[in-house]
Structures are given as structure tokens and as C-alpha cells.
Design an enzyme around this catalytic site. Sequence first.
Site: not given
Length: 336
Positions: A248-249
Site C-alpha cells: 500500500g505505500c
Amino acid sequence: MLGKVALEEAFALPRFAEKTRWWASLFAVNPDKHAREMNDISNIRVQKMDQHGVGYTILSYTAPGVQDIWDPADAQTLATEINDYAAFKVKAQPDRFGAFATLSMHNPQQAAAELRRCVKSYGFLGALVNDTQRAGPDGDVMIFYDGPEWDIFWSTVEELDVPFYLHPRNPTGTMYEKLWADRKWLVGPPLSFAQGVSLHLLGMVTNGVFDRHPKLQIVIGHLGEHLPFDLWRINHWFEDVKKPLGLGCKKTIRDYFAENIWITTSGHFSSPTLNYCLQEVGADRILFSIDYPFESFEDACGWYDGVVLNEVDKKKIGRDNAKKLFKLGRFKDSEA
Ligand code: GRE
């Protein structure tokens, strides 16, 4: 080059002479000399700085230091003692020395409060922490700082607007027994230090610490603990595989290196590697450092002074980047 700034430079409390000598016996060919250099701040070190064109040193407490203290109260007491001692030493020679705060990392609120005290009361320039915090007597329990419970700490680092140096620590407990005991010569600079720091830093990236704290500035030593060499591969796997699978970064690994991460030359005095890092990381994100007394002024400065590089980049890495990042005032040869 005169007026270089060095920022991975260790000292120890003289009252721990025995412990310092023990650590030195694992890593230094001449443990007595090493222990003498480690315990000194104002004499041998200043002579070497003068001889080798180092104008300013940012001091930090030696590894494993407070990160090896598993009892939270003992760790906090020792961190406070170290910071008070460093403040006293720096005050005597403010044009030659600054300091990084030493922090007990058992509790995010407490770590944040001690950092605030050191920056506000003592003018410390940031913090240097030795990888994970040991949190149990057997060396198996360790605290990483990449989870949401550390947001309060990272918010304080951002608010104080100071860098955080993520320095290595030695492997302990079952990890040591299972992975390293039969390969003990790989503990430290040959392999384990880079593995520990790169795991921790990439944990911060992938767990979103930099997305939640976009102003955070993290410094790592040893020309990036192997990470610059792997940037293409990490980027490829994050963007093309892990993100489609759920990572998810928000930004790319190259973005975090451009906006949040600095590397130093500590303990890595190789022109081919520096040239490679200049291409992959860029001159604006590289800082000169030595790693004294684990490494020598002669090796670090002899090498850097001879590096063939355009004048602007040479000064950036040797001094100007550090001046900007740490907002340094005047120091010896700061304008040379
Ligand atoms: C350090 O920087 O702390 C260090 C050690 C042991 C060997 C090399 C080294 O603690 O740079």
C-alpha cells in the site's frame, strides 16, 4: 578538503571501559587503542580532526548502546546520562562538535520526550538509534519502529525538524543462534549490519511511515547498507508485483530515496561505489562520514580528499549537504 563534516562518529562513557574493551575485542585489531579512542572526545579526536580537515563532528553513542538494554527503566536512565554527558562535552567545543540524542526505544512517547528535551535544551541535531530495541533478556524480543504505535514518535521528529540516523546493531537471541553463530565472521560490517538496517528501513517504507510522515529525514550509513545497489530490483518488484498484490505505500522506492533518505560514506571508502551512488541516489543525498573509531581518519579522509569529482558535488558531500540538513552555524573551516 578542509572543513569536512562527519556524522557517524562514536563515543562511549568512560565508566563503561570494560564493556567498550569487550566490544572492541570483537571488532578491533588493537582493542586498547580502540577503547582509548572511543572514550576520548576532546584530545585524540580533535587532533585527528585538525590533521585530516574535519571541521565538525556530530557525536553519537556507540553500538549497541541503549538498544541493548532490555529493561525500559534502565534504558531510559542510561540514555539520559549519555545525553547529559554529550551535552557537557559539546558545550566545551561548540565550533567542533554537535551531538545526536541517544534514545531508549521501549516507549514511543518517552523516546519522543527525550528527543524533545535534547533538541530544545541542549541543541542536539537529531537522534541516532542502533536498529531495533532489545526488549527481553534472551535477545529474542525486539521492537521495530515501523508500526502505527510509533506515529507519535515520528510526528515529534517531524515537528522538531531533525534527522534520525538509523545505525546498525548486532543480531541477538535465536536469530543469532540460528543464522549467524555458525557464520560468526559475517556479523557486523561484512553482512549482518546492512541486513538489519535495510530490513528496518524498508519496513518503514512498506508500512507507510513515510506516507504518514512525509517530512521525515532518515540517514543511513555505509553508502546505503546495500540498498542503492538494489534500487532497480526493489522498484521493479514493488511497482510491478507487490503493489498489484496489495502493497500500500504511495510512492516509489526512488521517491522515498529522493525525499526522505540520506546515505553517508561511513566505513565505505570506495570511489567506484560512490560513483555508482552518485548516479542512483545523487549528490544532494550523500553525506561524508568516517565511522571513527571503527574506521580511521586516515582511510576516510585520505580517500575522500583524493576523490575526483566536480567542486560543487565534492563540497556538497563533504560539507554543504550536512550544513543544510542540520542547519549548522559556523564551525572550523566552515567557509573554507
Ligand atoms: C559501529 O559503527 O558501531 C561498528 C561496530 C562494530 C564494527 C564496525 C562498526 O559497532 O562500524
